[in-house]
Design a protein around this motif. Structure first.
Motif, PDB file in Angstrom:
ATOM      1  N   HIS A  41       1.362   0.033   5.161  1.00  0.00           N
ATOM      2  CA  HIS A  41       1.142   0.429   3.780  1.00  0.00           C
ATOM      3  C   HIS A  41       0.472  -0.677   2.987  1.00  0.00           C
ATOM      4  CE1 HIS A  41       5.121  -1.589   3.633  1.00  0.00           C
ATOM      5  NE2 HIS A  41       4.673  -2.058   2.470  1.00  0.00           N
ATOM      6  N   GLU A  51       3.948   1.100  -3.342  1.00  0.00           N
ATOM      7  CA  GLU A  51       3.382   1.089  -2.004  1.00  0.00           C
ATOM      8  C   GLU A  51       2.573   2.363  -1.787  1.00  0.00           C
ATOM      9  OE1 GLU A  51       6.685   0.616   0.679  1.00  0.00           O
ATOM     10  OE2 GLU A  51       6.667  -1.550   0.355  1.00  0.00           O
ATOM     11  N   ARG A  78      12.689  -3.583  -1.544  1.00  0.00           N
ATOM     12  CA  ARG A  78      11.619  -4.244  -0.826  1.00  0.00           C
ATOM     13  C   ARG A  78      11.075  -5.395  -1.637  1.00  0.00           C
ATOM     14  NH1 ARG A  78       9.122  -2.214   2.533  1.00  0.00           N
ATOM     15  NH2 ARG A  78       9.766  -0.499   3.821  1.00  0.00           N
ATOM     16  N   HIS A  79      10.251  -6.196  -1.006  1.00  0.00           N
ATOM     17  CA  HIS A  79       9.540  -7.264  -1.727  1.00  0.00           C
ATOM     18  C   HIS A  79      10.495  -8.222  -2.408  1.00  0.00           C
ATOM     19  CE1 HIS A  79       7.118  -3.427  -2.083  1.00  0.00           C
ATOM     20  NE2 HIS A  79       6.639  -4.058  -1.058  1.00  0.00           N
ATOM     21  N   HIS A  97      -0.284  -2.414  -1.041  1.00  0.00           N
ATOM     22  CA  HIS A  97       0.475  -2.685  -2.263  1.00  0.00           C
ATOM     23  C   HIS A  97      -0.393  -2.567  -3.497  1.00  0.00           C
ATOM     24  CE1 HIS A  97       3.132  -5.137   0.566  1.00  0.00           C
ATOM     25  NE2 HIS A  97       3.830  -4.090   0.193  1.00  0.00           N
ATOM     26  N   ASP A 136       9.075  -8.355   2.993  1.00  0.00           N
ATOM     27  CA  ASP A 136       8.970  -6.909   3.021  1.00  0.00           C
ATOM     28  C   ASP A 136       9.359  -6.406   4.399  1.00  0.00           C
ATOM     29  OD1 ASP A 136       8.408  -4.443   2.027  1.00  0.00           O
ATOM     30  OD2 ASP A 136       6.225  -4.613   2.230  1.00  0.00           O
TER      31      ASP A 136
END
Ligand SMILES: [Mn+2]
Ligand SMILES: [Mn+2]
Ligand SMILES: [Zn+2]
Ligand SMILES: [Zn+2]
Lengths: 141, 141
Positions: B84, B97, B28-29, B86, B77
Motif C-alpha cells: 500500500h 493508506e 499503524r505508523h 501512504h 508499519d
DNA sequence: ATTGAAATTGAATATCGCTTTCAATTAGGA
DNA sequence: TCCTAATTGAAAGCGATATTCAATTTCAAT
C-alpha cells in the motif's frame, strides 16, 4: 533569481549568489554537507548555517525539494518539469531517476478521492544494483 | 512468534513479549517514542533502548517496516499482504493508506530495466486534508 | 548618497532522534 | 543444573539539523 527572491520578500547577498550557483552546477541529490564543502572550497568565510539555510530557501522559492531515502541524510533535488521517481541502491547509494509522469495522474486521483489537495509525490524503489550484487557474489554469499 | 525468533537465533524475553503485543495492538505508523510510552505505562522497568531495539528486531524478522516521511521521525508499519501507499497531511499528520498493488508491477519493471533487484517500494502523496484546509480557511487565508 | 528598519550572516550552542557502550542479568540448549 | 551467548537498562555518544545572538549588510525610502 534576484527577482524571484525579492518577489517573496527575501534579499540577495553574495553568499546566496555563490551558494545558488554552486548548487545548480552540482549534480542532483546533493546533501547539505556536500554542498557546504564545495561552497567553502570557493569561499572559506561562508558559514555552514548559511549554506544550510540557503538550501531551505531554494526549496521555499520552489526551485528544489527535499529527498529523503531514510538514511538520515536529506538530499536536495532540483525540480524538473517532468515528475520523476527514484531508484536507489541500498549498498552503494547509486541514484537512478525514472519518469513517473504516468503514475502521478493516478496518484492525483487517489488524493482527491480522499479529500486531499496533493502537494507532492514520492515514488521510490529501493534495491540492489547490478554492480553491488556481483561484488557481494564474488566475495562469497 | 517465539518460534519465529528462535528460527533466526533470537531469544524470547518478557520484555519482548510485552513490546510485541503492544505494538501489534496499536494502530499503524507507530513511532518509537509512542510505542515506548505505551509500553512503559504497562511496565515502567522496561528501558527505552529495549523498545527501540525490539522495533528494529520486528523489522528484521519481517513483521514490520520503517516508514519515513521526512519529518525526522521513523514510524513502524506492520507489513500487510497487499502493498500500500501512504497519503498524509502536512498539517496534522493524518495518514491514509491506499492500495498500490497495481503500481508495484510497473515499478518492478522499472527496476529490472535498470538492472536492479528491488527490495522495497515507496509510494507517497503529501498534501493537505480536507479538515486542515477548512480550518486554515476559517482563520483567514 | 544617506539613512535606518528589517533581513542576513557566522560561530557557537542547543536539539533531538537514534545508536552504542558496558556491566549485570537472563534465556535456553547441553 | 550449568554455561555461554543473548539481552537488558542506564548512561553516554553521535550526527544531522535547528536556533540563538551580536554584528553586518541589504535595499527601499528619503
Ligand atoms: Mn531526482
Ligand atoms: Mn502504512
Ligand atoms: Zn549498488
Ligand atoms: Zn490535516
Amino acid at each position: 533569481m534576484k527577482e524571484l527572491l525579492h518577489a517573496k520578500g527575501f534579499k540577495m547577498t553574495p553568499q546566496r549568489e555563490l551558494i545558488f550557483r554552486t548548487f545548480f552546477d552540482m549534480g542532483r541529490h546533493v546533501s547539505a554537507d556536500e554542498l557546504s564543502e564545495k561552497v567553502r572550497r570557493k569561499d572559506r568565510s561562508i558559514g555552514h548555517s548559511t549554506v544550510w539555510r540557503t538550501l531551505k530557501l531554494i526549496c521555499t522559492v520552489g526551485l528544489a525539494q527535499e529527498v529523503n531515502i531514510g538514511d538520515g541524510i536529506t538530499r536536495y533535488d532540483r525540480i524538473t518539469r517532468v515528475p520523476h521517481g527514484h531508484l536507489f541502491c541500498l549498498e552503494c547509494g547509486e541514484f537512478v531517476e525514472f519518469d513517473a509522469g504516468d503514475m502521478i495522474s493516478r496518484l492525483d486521483k487517489v488524493a482527491s478521492d480522499s479529500g486531499f489537495v496533493p502537494e507532492g509525490f514520492k515514488v521510490e524503489i529501493q534495491g540492489y544494483c547490478k554492480k553491488c550484487r556481483q561484488q557481494s557474489q564474488e566475495s562469497g554469499r
